[in-house]
Every structure is written in C-alpha cells, then in structure tokens.
Design an enzyme around this catalytic site. Structure first.
Site, PDB file in Angstrom:
ATOM      1  CE1 TYR A   1     -15.772  -3.425 -17.605  1.00  0.00           C
ATOM      2  CE2 TYR A   1     -13.599  -4.378 -17.961  1.00  0.00           C
ATOM      3  CZ  TYR A   1     -14.411  -3.427 -17.358  1.00  0.00           C
ATOM      4  OH  TYR A   1     -13.871  -2.487 -16.519  1.00  0.00           O
TER       5      TYR A   1
ATOM      6  CD  GLN B   1       2.739  11.432   7.584  1.00  0.00           C
ATOM      7  OE1 GLN B   1       2.340  10.549   8.325  1.00  0.00           O
ATOM      8  NE2 GLN B   1       1.996  12.469   7.247  1.00  0.00           N
TER       9      GLN B   1
END
Length: 692
Positions: free
Chosen positions: A168, A421
C-alpha cells in the site's frame, strides 16, 4: 500451558491482557447504514472472546485512499458516529482497540472511490498509471494522517496502527519498484523512507507522546528488485528510535507470486522474518515490541513463538473469524474445543477483494452477529426434538445450532465417521486443518448432548421415523454421478471418493476427467509421485476455486509436473487410457495405468494422435453448460475432479517460491464465505486406470 500467551503486555504505555492481537481485517460491513451496529457487534464478540488488542480493518485517511467501495473513512464526519460505536462496544467488553490508518495508493480503484489514483510515482498498477504526488499533495496527505489519528483518539480508540505493508501507499514509498523519485522523497533507501517516517512524526505530534502508534511494516515484499533485508531493518530501527509503540511485521505484496496466507503455506512460515527483525532491534539496544503475523492459526503455535523469543506479540486475524472466543476457551480447564481457521480464504480474503460481506466457511455467523445473536442462555421455549440427516459440514453446524438453542437433536450419518467431504479434503496437502474442523464439531455435539447415529443411513421408506420429530434438517450433500461416457464402468475407472480413499488403486499415470476444484485438490495429492493429466471440456482448470487460492495451488501442480488440457471432447475410456479430441481437433489417447501396472509398458507412453474421424463426445455428467454452484470440491472449488493421496510431507512454500500464473488476481488483503449451498446435485469425477 499457554503461559506466554496469557502474560499481560504493554504497547507504548497501553496495557493489554495478553499477547494476542486480532489483526486487521476488512469486512465490507464498515459502511453499512446501521450506525456501526454490525461492526460493533463483530468486534465486541472478539473482545469478549479474549483478544488482547483488536486492530480494525483499514480506515482510509482520505477519499482517494480507500481500498474499495465499503472502506470506512476517518476523514468523513458522517462515519464518526459508527466508528465511535466500535470503540465503545469493545470497551464494554473490557477490550482494547486500535484504528488502522490506511491509504491504498496505486491499488485504489477510481471507479470505487470517484477520485484519481495517486502514488509516489506514476508506476502503473491494476487500475492504470496513478498520478505522482507533488509537494502539495504530500503535505495534504501528512495532514490527513495526522488529523485521522487525532480523530481516532477523540472517538475513543486506544491506539492507531499505520499501514505501511502489503504494497500500500507507504510501502510504495519504501520500494525502488514504485518510488522512482529523485527528490527528497526518493532516490535512495533513506530518502524513500522519509515520507513514512514523516507520517509517524505527524501522527505522534497530533496525538501526543502518550498515545500508542503502531506501524505495520513489510519484512519482505517478495518482489524481485524491491527493498532489501538491510533496508527493511534500517527502516525498522529508524521507526523504533522515533518512538513507534510496536512493529507489526507483515510480508508480501499483492502482486507477489509467492503465497503468503493460503493453505499451501505452512503455519508459522513467516515467523523467522519477524524474529530476525526483533534481533536487530535488540542488538541496537531497542526494546520496541515486535508482533509476528501471517499463518499463525493456533494458540499452541503462538505460545512456541513467544516462548522462543521470536516475537513479543502474535497477530491472528482469520482465526478470530473461525472462533471469536478462541482465547477465552483456552483459559478454561476442560473447556470447549476452539474451532480452527482452515485457510480456505473463500469467505474472508476472496470476499474482501470485492464487495460481498466477509464471513467464514467454518463459522457462518462471522460478520452476521446482529442477524443471529447468541442468547445468554437457551430460550425458554418448548424444547423440540429434531433430526439432522447427514453429518457433513452443513449437518454438523445445523445440529450444533439446534442443540445450542436447547433442543434435543439426533444426527443420522451413513458413514462410520462425521465430516462428509471434509474427510476427503483433509487429505490434501495443506488442508489437514479440515480434519480439525470435524473434530471441533464432534466435540461440540458431544458437549451439547447431541445423539449420534453413525453407520445409519435414512432410507426413503423411513418416513414414519422422521415423522416422530418436530423438525428434520436434510443435509445429505452431493454424490458422484455417471459421466455418460463409454467405458466409464470398466474396472480401471474410479470416482473421486474412491480415488481419495484408495489411492493404491491408481498407477503412475492417471487421467482425471474433469478440471474443477475436486480435480485440482486430488491432483495436488497425486503429483509428487505420479504423472497426472487433468481434462476439461470448457473453462479454465480450477475455475470456481477461490481467486486468492487457485493461482497458488496451480503453481504447485505445475512445479510437480502436472499437465492439463481444456477444450477437449471425450469419446471413450479404452483399455489403456482415455480417447478424446483435443482443442485442435486431433484425436488422442491419453495413457493411464493401474497400481499393478507399474513397471510394465502400456501402449502409448505419451498422448498420441489416433487415426480416423472425430466423433461427438458425450459431455461429462451427461449434460452441457456451466456446473451448478453445488458442484464444488471438498473444501475447495466447484466442478469435477479426481486424484490420489500420496502421504508426502509438504515442502515449505515460502522457502522455494512457486511462480503463479499470469492471471493471478491482485488486490488488498483483508481478513473467509458464508456456508456453502450443498445440494443433491451430483458431481462428476472419474480417475481412470487400466483393467487388469
């Protein structure tokens, strides 16, 4: 057990209860028209949960400095009431909060802010070339940082943190890649550091010497040609001598092709950078606290870091999304098990790069505390009896939530173990924490008295059983579906579940029909020891995976030699591989082999052209078009796939950076998605092996 974690500390005169800082996360909730209620509730819950110091997401000091549409602005009087509400909410819970002063520089989007992009020099970014700041512009920015810090103190914040990391504005001044100036603000390392140091002086003069000012700096930009370690350490020494309250050590720019916060990065991988900087300070006789950050996801790891003297504090951002009470729970003897951040980035980092509200895959309440408040005690309503069918992530959270409200819950799971899963996802390199999420839910259900019926599928004929409950939550998830491909039922073809659970069934060469998230995950398991080729009819490989994760995992696959083909038309599975027509219209046979075929020469060592006219292939799954949202990989992207677990030890990614593809997105880092929609739609995935 966590002696160093729970030791009180001081940051520039500010006393904090422990050594855990909740790092800055942008949530896309900051500008809601609710007088700050959503953000106040979010921060209050983390303060109540034990964070020693909370750092807000970036709060822009000027209009052109915002990182996106939903960034808070300290210079906007219309936002001051909301900002004050954040500080007040944290103080009510006995916590401490610092406001992060932020300017995105060349990462600012004019479309989002309505203002031109400014930067140290006109070095193009993802939004085009910025306007180089002139002397008047620099003077105004110094005034903005100073005014923002003074306003933060007036609004009740306990400290400010100046963002000078992750590429930044202030980091752009420090780097020779983005600071091409030849005036007093650039030209060599000491002059490049002049503006960030001027910001520190302006902020301290505006707030007084007794108000803590932290600096978030980049220990390494992970960009070729950027600041050297010696330059970074010299800058840190100058900050410390100028009175900074603490140095919060980050790593990496958003343009960098080295993963920093993805699951492929081992926990604690970046701590040595903070440790080296701390040693430099101590050798110079400076006791400025150093805060280590990035991929610190457990308090046990934080304890080891602190005990070894590698840092004075640790910053944990996403872990507070996964479990806001993680510190408080650790204080309790035989208390609740804390949930763990799985570094999926899907609801946090990926959403923060756009406009969607940030949440967490394993804690969908995160960011929605005002929508789903937690009662102090179970409500005095009639205690119901509920059935939950399915023990995957959705069923586990549903059962937990119902039981926490005081209801009696029975959970029916067809398998011998909970997790759905997630049980497969935990096998993928870097995703072992998915298994800890399952353990967290199992412990919570036990604590809350949920009755578990494992190895107990519920059949359609058992409607009478379900009618005995006051309510039923169906969370049965997805199952593989037939691909509609000639030869798919040959012994060599397995679906993705079997490929995960029985990797020994696959040989040294595997062809995966499908290229979505499951395919990429399973290929990641397979590639160190096997040759893998991924196939996809349309779209990119890994399409639908999180934007901050896809590029990093594909880089790992490339590094291990995986190959993929898109734009193919499947024709058939033959005795030694998959027959297809590639994107150029050439018919090819891709060889594949069984585990028992290793060492035997199979016909066609490489994908080879096949004579004869091309036939129209049947689309995988028996239908065309885009995959539905529910077809996602285990803990990963959408789509189809196949692969095998290898059990190899993961190499630390940061030590040997893997190149990212050119389409790797850039953008600011913040601090995970709401819960996934899990439907009955069946996902197609076939891993191919030859017949015996």
């Amino acid at each position: 057990m966590l002696e160093h974690v729970f030791r009180p500390g001081t940051l520039g005169g500010l006393r904090v209860a422990n050594r855990v800082v909740m790092g800055a996360m942008h949530l896309n909730l900051e500008t809601r028209a609710d007088d700050g209620a959503a953000m106040a509730a979010f921060y209050a819950e983390r303060a109540r949960g034990g964070a020693g110091l909370i750092v807000t997401g970036g709060c822009a000091v000027s209009p052109e400095g915002s990182g996106g549409r939903h960034y808070a602005r300290i210079d906007d009087p219309a936002r001051h009431r909301a900002l004050a509400a954040w500080a007040e909410a944290v103080h009510r819970e006995g916590g401490r909060i610092a406001l992060q002063l932020f300017h995105a520089g060349r990462h600012t989007s004019p479309a989002a802010t309505g203002h031109p992009t400014v930067a140290p020099s006109a070095v193009p970014g993802r939004h085009g070339p910025p306007r180089a700041l002139d002397e008047d512009g620099l003077a105004r920015l110094l005034d903005r940082f100073a005014a923002g810090a003074a306003r933060a103190r007036e609004l009740g914040f306990d400290a400010v943190e100046v963002m000078a990391s992750e590429g930044y504005l202030l980091n752009q001044f420090l780097s020779p890649l983005t600071n091409l100036r030849e005036d007093r603000w650039g030209g060599d390392a000491r002059r490049r550091a002049r503006f960030p140091l001027a910001v520190l002086d302006a902020v301290r003069n505006a707030t007084g010497a007794d108000f803590p000012v932290l600096f978030r700096i980049s220990a390494t930009d992970l960009m070729d040609g950027s600041s050297t370690p010696a330059e970074v350490h010299d800058f840190a020494l100058r900050l410390a001598r100028s009175g900074v309250a603490a140095l919060n050590v980050g790593v990496g720019w958003h343009e960098s092709r080295v993963p920093t916060v993805q699951s492929v990065v081992p926990p604690g991988a970046w701590v040595p950078y903070a440790a080296r900087l701390r040693r430099t300070l101590r050798r110079a006789g400076l006791d400025t606290p150093v805060i280590a950050s990035n991929r610190i996801n457990r308090l046990e790891l934080a304890e080891r870091i602190l005990a070894a003297g590698e840092a004075d504090f640790v910053s944990m951002a996403r872990p507070f999304l996964a479990d806001p009470a993680l510190v408080r729970k650790a204080r309790l003897v035989n208390g609740p098990v804390p949930n763990v951040c799985i570094a999926c980035n899907e609801a946090c980092v990926d959403r923060s790069l756009g406009d969607e509200p940030v949440s967490c895959l394993v804690n969908p309440r995160a960011g929605r505390e005002t929508e789903f408040p937690v009662p102090a005690r179970p409500r005095r309503t009639r205690r119901g009896r509920f059935a939950v069918v399915g023990g995957g992530p959705a069923g586990l959270e549903g059962a937990r939530a119902l039981a926490a409200l005081g209801h009696r819950v029975e959970l029916f799971e067809a398998a011998a173990e909970l997790g759905g899963q997630f049980r497969l996802a935990r096998l993928v390199p870097g995703k072992a924490d998915f298994g800890d999420t399952v353990r967290y839910f199992a412990a919570e259900l036990c604590r809350l008295g949920v009755t578990l019926r494992l190895n107990r599928p519920v059949q359609p004929s058992e409607a009478a059983l379900l009618r005995g409950f006051d309510g039923v939550l169906v969370a049965t998830g997805a199952v593989p579906r037939p691909a509609g491909l000639a030869g798919e039922y040959l012994p060599r073809v397995v679906d993705y579940r079997r490929a995960f659970e029985h990797p020994e069934a696959l040989g040294e060469r595997v062809v995966v029909i499908g290229g979505g998230g499951i395919a990429v995950d399973l290929a990641h398991l397979l590639v160190p020891r096997r040759s893998v080729t991924l196939l996809r009819r349309s779209g990119r490989i890994g399409e639908g995976m999180g934007r901050s994760t896809r590029w990093a995992v594909l880089a790992e696959l490339r590094r291990h030699g995986a190959r993929w083909m898109t734009g193919v038309r499947y024709e058939a599975v033959l005795p030694h591989g998959v027959l297809l027509t590639d994107a150029e219209g050439v018919r090819r046979l891709l060889p594949a082999e069984l585990g028992g075929d290793r060492g035997r020469a199979a016909p066609g060592e490489r994908a080879r052209p096949v004579a004869g006219p091309a036939r129209r292939a049947v689309p995988a799954g028996g239908r065309r078009g885009r995959r539905p949202r529910s077809e996602r990989g285990p803990g990963g992207g959408r789509g189809t796939a196949g692969g095998v677990r290898t059990g190899r030890r993961e190499r630390a990614v940061p030590r040997t950076p893997a190149a990212a593809p050119a389409d790797r997105p850039t953008g600011h880092r913040a601090a995970g998605p709401g819960p996934r929609r899990t439907g009955r739609t069946r996902a197609v995935t076939r891993a191919v092996r030859p017949a015996r």
